[in-house]
Write a protein that holds these residues in place. Structure first.
Motif, mmCIF file in Angstrom:
data_model
loop_
_atom_site.group_PDB
_atom_site.id
_atom_site.type_symbol
_atom_site.label_atom_id
_atom_site.label_comp_id
_atom_site.label_asym_id
_atom_site.label_seq_id
_atom_site.Cartn_x
_atom_site.Cartn_y
_atom_site.Cartn_z
ATOM 1 N N GLN A 131 0.731 -1.225 -0.175
ATOM 2 C CA GLN A 131 0.000 0.032 -0.094
ATOM 3 C C GLN A 131 0.933 1.176 0.075
ATOM 4 O O GLN A 131 1.745 1.302 0.585
ATOM 5 N N SER A 132 0.644 2.160 -0.923
ATOM 6 C CA SER A 132 1.517 3.233 -1.195
ATOM 7 C C SER A 132 0.735 4.588 -1.399
ATOM 8 O O SER A 132 -0.336 4.365 -2.287
ATOM 9 N N ASN A 133 0.958 5.600 -0.633
ATOM 10 C CA ASN A 133 0.370 6.856 -1.116
ATOM 11 C C ASN A 133 1.428 7.985 -1.216
ATOM 12 O O ASN A 133 2.189 8.087 -0.327
ATOM 13 N N ARG A 134 1.446 8.374 -2.525
ATOM 14 C CA ARG A 134 2.447 9.468 -2.797
ATOM 15 C C ARG A 134 1.844 10.792 -2.858
ATOM 16 O O ARG A 134 1.102 10.811 -3.775
ATOM 17 N N ASN A 135 2.478 11.923 -2.291
ATOM 18 C CA ASN A 135 1.934 12.916 -2.548
ATOM 19 C C ASN A 135 3.022 14.127 -2.912
ATOM 20 O O ASN A 135 3.999 14.242 -2.431
ATOM 21 N N LEU A 136 2.655 14.739 -4.226
ATOM 22 C CA LEU A 136 3.339 15.884 -4.926
ATOM 23 C C LEU A 136 2.959 17.011 -4.391
ATOM 24 O O LEU A 136 1.929 17.363 -4.887
ATOM 25 N N ALA A 186 3.907 5.902 2.998
ATOM 26 C CA ALA A 186 3.403 7.207 2.494
ATOM 27 C C ALA A 186 4.427 8.276 2.287
ATOM 28 O O ALA A 186 5.310 8.321 3.357
ATOM 29 N N THR A 187 4.501 9.199 1.489
ATOM 30 C CA THR A 187 5.491 9.996 1.320
ATOM 31 C C THR A 187 4.745 11.479 0.667
ATOM 32 O O THR A 187 3.656 11.553 0.038
ATOM 33 N N SER A 188 5.132 12.391 1.301
ATOM 34 C CA SER A 188 4.882 13.658 0.592
ATOM 35 C C SER A 188 6.096 14.670 0.527
ATOM 36 O O SER A 188 7.120 14.623 0.964
#
Lengths: 256, 430
Positions: free
Chosen positions: B340-345, B372-374
């Motif tokens: 599960q991965s959530n990437r925020n630019l 998760a990364t932002s």
């Protein structure tokens, strides 16, 4: 005929504006001329090229840069590029997910007038012609910009961009760094093909070997933020023979 | 509640009446509920909306259909497809039937009300048999109570539908409410691609949407589901998505979120047979003061199942996103492989992304990871593009497109990939 005039330029890191790296450089490049700037590491050569292109990490604290008599200092980096200044990077950035074709298309589109649409067929025709000229495989266009490229591929990608964008002036920052001799020859051949009466080049290099392949009209030796000696291509050969210690010796009287 | 058509069977009218009661009985969302954490619950109001679609005269319906012609989706306009159905304000406005060779094989693609009358066995067996239950039950109940739009896609065993099927849902006029309801049933080894497009006819109109879809993939079936919404800037939208994958089934779902004032999407995958896989993808461009709220659940109920979730958000201006995802591995689901991965630019310092990843593992031999990364655009990348003459706004558009490529590259249909890429670009043209 275009002119790029660098006048008494002083440049520092934006973080430390009181510590200049380039300490007063003056140089005028005209269309058709190739000027090589040589010098030891840390002497301000790359800083000079990045400052002219408008890199935000560098601040011009005094002096000016004129493109055809007009100062570029108030222009954003993208405006400078559209005005005709091209920086070939020493370490080109990777742009994940953006193909070379789409990237160059956006750059070409940016040069068109308001409401003017890019002719996609003509664009691809031109792109493929330039790739053929530079002996670049067409599969290259669908790869993401610089992502996973070898050192040689990155530099060829820079030359391809230069060929497509047709700048008036190219600032080539250590284009030879990280290249083996075969890759260097390919890149030099590309630059030579783009050379001509419409293009002025500022070629920054640490090594004389690049100048065997791209023969300059003028050579400037930079040391400690200043140009300490200028001459023709023979100066590069003299420098190769005597080494950079010789520059230090000539720099001392120049500074006193 | 009013019944919209007298020909509907009693069992369906009863289902709707019960759903209407559930809607009325359910409390409004509250931030005290963990499932609504970080959500702007104050923005969820149906006051002044025409919740129950009114009965229309023939001339009014004709006027609607004329309007719908102007709101053609980029999918129907440019993609080769097997069949399409369009609805405007819950009414069928266009249909292009399946080719005879597919209907001869038993493939069904028809409006949901027609399916309720003609194929009650499919509806009764599959419709909402697996709830999503990630917080929007009140609005899901409203959908069941009021839906007249949407479709049934049924593909019999071993039948392959090569070209995509297209469903369009358009809302028009202020205060309109739409309730799309889509049921997809792929029998064993069947294969199909369904594209669902949700949009407003007017860019600033106030709309409310509560959509539901149920996706069922039988053993060895392969289903690709694309949901793309381009609601108006003043739409409150809910969409819940249930995915059930049987043995060796493979479901790829991609949801593209562009529009809405506040849009919530819930997706729940259940991996029920060994070898089942669910690829859960989402792309969001959040601009202005938009809020996107995404809640997911990956439930592994059988051994050797896998799931891969990749949700990418690009945030500009003062936009806000919430991602809350959970992986549950049930005790029997050994050898589960879940990601599960959530990437925020982040393209603006004033934008806000919230990530709440979670794991609940009840088996001991599994591989589960989440991340998760932002991140902001690296300054060097931005300068590189600018140094080529590309202005900052255009540079952002290009970098967002590049950021999304990883997801679009997972689609096998290159034509679809291109249509989605250009649909995403339209967000920057507004």
């Amino acid at each position: 005929m275009h002119t790029l005039e660098i006048r008494d330029l002083v440049v520092a890191l934006t973080e430390t504006p009181d510590k200049p790296i380039v300490k007063g450089v003056s140089l005028t490049i005209k269309s058709g001329e190739v000027h090589a700037v040589m010098g030891p590491n840390g002497t301000g050569k790359s800083t000079l090229s990045k400052a002219i292109a408008g890199h935000p990490d560098y601040t011009i604290t005094s002096g000016d840069v004129f493109l055809d008599g007009k100062s570029v200092l108030e222009m954003e980096p993208d405006e400078r590029a559209r005005a005709g200044i091209f920086l070939a990077f020493q370490y080109p950035s990777e742009i994940p997910g953006v193909s070379i074709a789409n990237f160059l298309r956006a750059a070409v589109q940016a040069r068109l007038g308001e409401g003017e649409d890019l002719d996609a067929v003509a664009y691809y025709k031109n792109l493929y012609a330039k790739m053929d000229m530079l002996k670049i495989d067409r599969k290259f266009t669908s790869r993401a910009v610089n992502e996973g490229f070898s050192g040689g591929e990155k530099k060829r990608c820079e030359i391809l961009q230069m060929a497509m964008l047709e700048p008036s002036f190219a600032l080539m920052d250590e284009t030879d760094s990280g290249l083996d001799i075969d890759a260097l020859k390919i890149v030099a051949e590309g630059v030579n093909q783009l050379r001509g009466p419409k293009l002025g080049v500022l070629l920054i290099t640490h090594y004389q070997r690049l100048l065997n392949h791209i023969v300059p009209d003028y050579v400037h030796v930079m040391y400690d933020g200043r140009i300490v000696k200028s001459g023709d291509k023979n100066l590069a050969i003299e420098l190769e023979a005597k080494g950079y210690d010789w520059v230090k010796d000539i720099a001392v009287p120049a500074m006193s | 509640m009013t019944a919209s058509a007298s020909t509907l069977p009693q069992w369906w009218l009863d289902t709707r009446a019960a759903a209407w009661d559930r809607y009325n009985a359910a409390p409004a969302p509250s931030r005290a509920d963990e499932r609504w954490r970080f959500s702007d619950v104050a923005g969820i109001t149906l006051d002044g909306l025409a919740i129950e679609p009114a009965a229309l005269s023939d001339s009014e319906i004709l006027a609607l259909k004329t309007k719908a012609q102007g709101a053609l989706s980029p999918f129907r306009a440019t993609l080769k497809h097997a069949a399409s159905l369009s609805f405007i304000n819950n009414r069928l406005s266009h249909s292009a039937s399946l080719p005879g060779e597919l209907t001869a094989k038993g493939v069904i693609f028809c409006p949901i009300e027609e399916a309720i009358e003609k194929y009650p066995q499919h509806i009764q067996t599959y419709l909402q048999k697996h709830d999503v239950a990630l917080g929007s039950e009140k609005f899901t109940a409203l959908n069941t109570a009021l839906t007249t739009s949407g479709a049934l896609l049924y593909v019999p065993k071993n039948v392959v539908v090569e070209l995509p099927l297209i469903l369009e849902h358009i809302a028009t006029d202020d205060d309109a409410c739409v309730y799309p309801h889509t049921l997809v049933i792929l029998e064993d080894n069947a294969r199909a691609t369904l594209i669902e497009y949700f949009a407003s006819a007017e860019p600033g109109a106030r709309h409310f949407a509560s959509g539901v879809n149920d996706l069922h993939a039988g053993a060895g079936a392969q289903l690709t589901y694309i949901g793309a919404q381009s609601w108006s800037s003043n739409t409150l939208a809910f969409q819940t998505n249930s995915i059930v994958a049987q043995r060796d089934a493979r479901v790829t779902s991609l949801n593209v979120h562009l529009g809405g004032r506040q849009a919530r999407h819930e997706s729940h995958s259940r991996l029920q047979g060994p070898g089942a896989h669910s690829e859960m993808l989402a792309l969001t461009i959040a601009t202005g003061a938009q809020q996107f709220d995404q809640r997911t659940l990956q439930t592994h109920q059988a051994p050797h199942t896998s799931s891969n979730l990749l949700y990418k958000n690009a945030l500009l201006d003062t936009a806000k996103t919430i991602f809350s995802g959970l992986i549950i591995v049930e005790p029997d689901a050994q050898k589960t492989d879940a990601y599960q991965s959530n990437r925020n630019l982040m393209l603006s310092d004033a934008a806000e992304s919230n990530s709440l990843p979670g794991l609940e593992i009840q088996a001991n031999d599994v591989r589960c990871t989440h991340g998760a990364t932002s991140a902001r655009i690296p300054a060097e990348q931005e300068f590189y593009l600018q140094s080529r003459g590309i202005d900052p706004a255009q540079a952002h558009e290009l970098l967002v497109a590049g950021f999304f490529e990883e997801v679009l590259n997972k689609l096998e249909n290159e034509e679809l990939h291109a249509v989605l890429a250009s649909l995403l670009q339209t967000k920057f043209k507004k």
